[in-house]
Design a protein around this motif. Structure first.
Motif, mmCIF file in Angstrom:
data_model
loop_
_atom_site.group_PDB
_atom_site.id
_atom_site.type_symbol
_atom_site.label_atom_id
_atom_site.label_comp_id
_atom_site.label_asym_id
_atom_site.label_seq_id
_atom_site.Cartn_x
_atom_site.Cartn_y
_atom_site.Cartn_z
ATOM 1 N N VAL A 65 -54.396 21.785 23.501
ATOM 2 C CA VAL A 65 -55.654 21.769 22.743
ATOM 3 C C VAL A 65 -56.219 23.175 22.537
ATOM 4 C CG1 VAL A 65 -57.371 21.511 24.598
ATOM 5 C CG2 VAL A 65 -57.732 20.376 22.426
ATOM 6 N N ARG A 66 -55.822 24.108 23.370
ATOM 7 C CA ARG A 66 -56.325 25.480 23.223
ATOM 8 C C ARG A 66 -55.765 26.156 21.980
ATOM 9 N NH1 ARG A 66 -57.624 27.957 28.980
ATOM 10 N NH2 ARG A 66 -59.183 28.950 27.702
ATOM 11 N N THR A 67 -54.550 25.776 21.565
ATOM 12 C CA THR A 67 -53.959 26.400 20.382
ATOM 13 C C THR A 67 -53.976 25.476 19.176
ATOM 14 O OG1 THR A 67 -51.766 25.716 21.133
ATOM 15 C CG2 THR A 67 -52.482 27.945 21.709
ATOM 16 N N LYS A 68 -53.693 24.204 19.401
ATOM 17 C CA LYS A 68 -53.684 23.212 18.320
ATOM 18 C C LYS A 68 -54.606 22.076 18.719
ATOM 19 C CE LYS A 68 -49.003 24.369 17.048
ATOM 20 N NZ LYS A 68 -47.653 23.927 16.825
ATOM 21 N N GLY A 69 -55.846 22.145 18.263
ATOM 22 C CA GLY A 69 -56.887 21.229 18.705
ATOM 23 C C GLY A 69 -56.604 19.773 18.386
ATOM 24 N N LYS A 70 -56.165 19.494 17.185
ATOM 25 C CA LYS A 70 -55.940 18.101 16.784
ATOM 26 C C LYS A 70 -54.784 17.470 17.563
ATOM 27 C CE LYS A 70 -58.410 18.018 12.677
ATOM 28 N NZ LYS A 70 -59.760 17.858 13.102
ATOM 29 N N MET A 104 -63.207 15.136 21.244
ATOM 30 C CA MET A 104 -63.745 16.452 20.880
ATOM 31 C C MET A 104 -62.690 17.288 20.168
ATOM 32 S SD MET A 104 -65.989 17.442 24.243
ATOM 33 C CE MET A 104 -66.283 19.121 23.762
ATOM 34 N N GLY A 105 -61.448 17.203 20.639
ATOM 35 C CA GLY A 105 -60.370 17.941 19.992
ATOM 36 C C GLY A 105 -60.088 17.441 18.592
ATOM 37 N N LEU A 106 -60.278 16.149 18.374
ATOM 38 C CA LEU A 106 -60.044 15.586 17.044
ATOM 39 C C LEU A 106 -61.195 15.877 16.082
ATOM 40 C CD1 LEU A 106 -58.556 12.112 17.980
ATOM 41 C CD2 LEU A 106 -57.366 14.016 16.916
ATOM 42 N N ILE A 107 -62.413 15.843 16.585
ATOM 43 C CA ILE A 107 -63.585 15.950 15.714
ATOM 44 C C ILE A 107 -64.033 17.392 15.515
ATOM 45 C CG2 ILE A 107 -66.024 15.343 15.529
ATOM 46 C CD1 ILE A 107 -65.308 12.730 17.009
ATOM 47 N N LYS A 108 -64.038 18.187 16.577
ATOM 48 C CA LYS A 108 -64.566 19.547 16.527
ATOM 49 C C LYS A 108 -63.708 20.428 15.613
ATOM 50 C CE LYS A 108 -65.667 23.282 19.732
ATOM 51 N NZ LYS A 108 -65.549 23.681 21.135
ATOM 52 N N LYS A 109 -64.365 21.174 14.758
ATOM 53 C CA LYS A 109 -63.648 22.088 13.861
ATOM 54 C C LYS A 109 -63.367 23.391 14.596
ATOM 55 C CE LYS A 109 -65.404 20.245 9.636
ATOM 56 N NZ LYS A 109 -65.137 20.408 8.264
ATOM 57 N N GLN A 111 -62.732 27.509 14.891
ATOM 58 C CA GLN A 111 -63.487 28.626 14.346
ATOM 59 C C GLN A 111 -62.876 29.146 13.050
ATOM 60 O OE1 GLN A 111 -63.898 31.539 17.417
ATOM 61 N NE2 GLN A 111 -65.496 30.391 18.491
ATOM 62 N N SER A 112 -61.580 29.001 12.883
ATOM 63 C CA SER A 112 -60.948 29.459 11.646
ATOM 64 C C SER A 112 -61.371 28.595 10.471
ATOM 65 C CB SER A 112 -59.422 29.439 11.786
ATOM 66 O OG SER A 112 -58.985 28.119 12.050
ATOM 67 N N ASP A 113 -61.701 27.303 10.708
ATOM 68 C CA ASP A 113 -62.188 26.428 9.645
ATOM 69 C C ASP A 113 -63.639 26.756 9.276
ATOM 70 O OD1 ASP A 113 -59.783 25.157 9.698
ATOM 71 O OD2 ASP A 113 -60.485 23.446 10.874
ATOM 72 N N LYS A 114 -64.416 27.287 10.218
ATOM 73 C CA LYS A 114 -65.824 27.568 9.992
ATOM 74 C C LYS A 114 -66.047 28.840 9.180
ATOM 75 C CE LYS A 114 -67.394 25.319 14.211
ATOM 76 N NZ LYS A 114 -67.985 25.522 15.532
ATOM 77 N N LYS A 115 -65.065 29.753 9.138
ATOM 78 C CA LYS A 115 -65.259 31.051 8.501
ATOM 79 C C LYS A 115 -65.422 30.975 6.994
ATOM 80 C CE LYS A 115 -63.161 34.026 11.888
ATOM 81 N NZ LYS A 115 -62.102 34.935 12.175
ATOM 82 N N VAL A 116 -64.827 30.055 6.335
ATOM 83 C CA VAL A 116 -64.836 29.841 4.878
ATOM 84 C C VAL A 116 -65.010 31.095 4.099
ATOM 85 C CG1 VAL A 116 -65.796 28.579 2.958
ATOM 86 C CG2 VAL A 116 -65.608 27.490 5.186
#
Length: 116
Positions: A65-70, A104-109, A111-116
């Motif tokens: 989960v630290r590298t690939k959250g989903k 949490m790993g499935l739902i939480k975005k 940080q790379s997705d938040k940068k837009v």
């Protein structure tokens, strides 16, 4: 910047460790039942082994989960649901400790997705 997901990692690791302990307790209960001649006790022991394997999957999910959250979230969610199906009440605490970081790993975005 890399997303750490420390909460998911710690909860998943603790849940996996408690899951292994619960699986060992189920195996012990199955052995005790076999010693006194209870029917179905070998099934409980076998399901305890299966619960230990799912707990190991939960620990792997906590590391991933630290590298690939989903993917890590999927592993921990599967471990929580299948472990509870295997040994039911023995797996309540590990199941809760694995399902929360799994979701949490499935739902939480990340940080790379938040940068837009």
């Amino acid at each position: 910047m890399q997303d750490k997901r420390t909460v998911e990692f710690v909860l998943g690791l603790i849940g996996g460790i408690f899951g292994i302990i619960s699986g060992v307790a189920a195996i012990g209960l199955g052995g005790l039942g076999a010693a006194v001649g209870a029917t179905g006790s070998t099934t409980v022991g076998g399901l305890g082994i299966l619960a230990i394997l799912f707990s190991i999957l939960g620990i792997v999910g906590a590391v991933v989960v630290r590298t690939k959250g989903k993917l890590g979230g999927i592993f921990m969610t599967i471990a929580a649901i299948c472990g509870f199906i295997c040994i039911s009440y023995f797996y309540i605490l590990p199941g809760v400790l694995l399902i929360i970081p799994g979701l949490m790993g499935l739902i939480k975005k990340s940080q790379s997705d938040k940068k837009v």
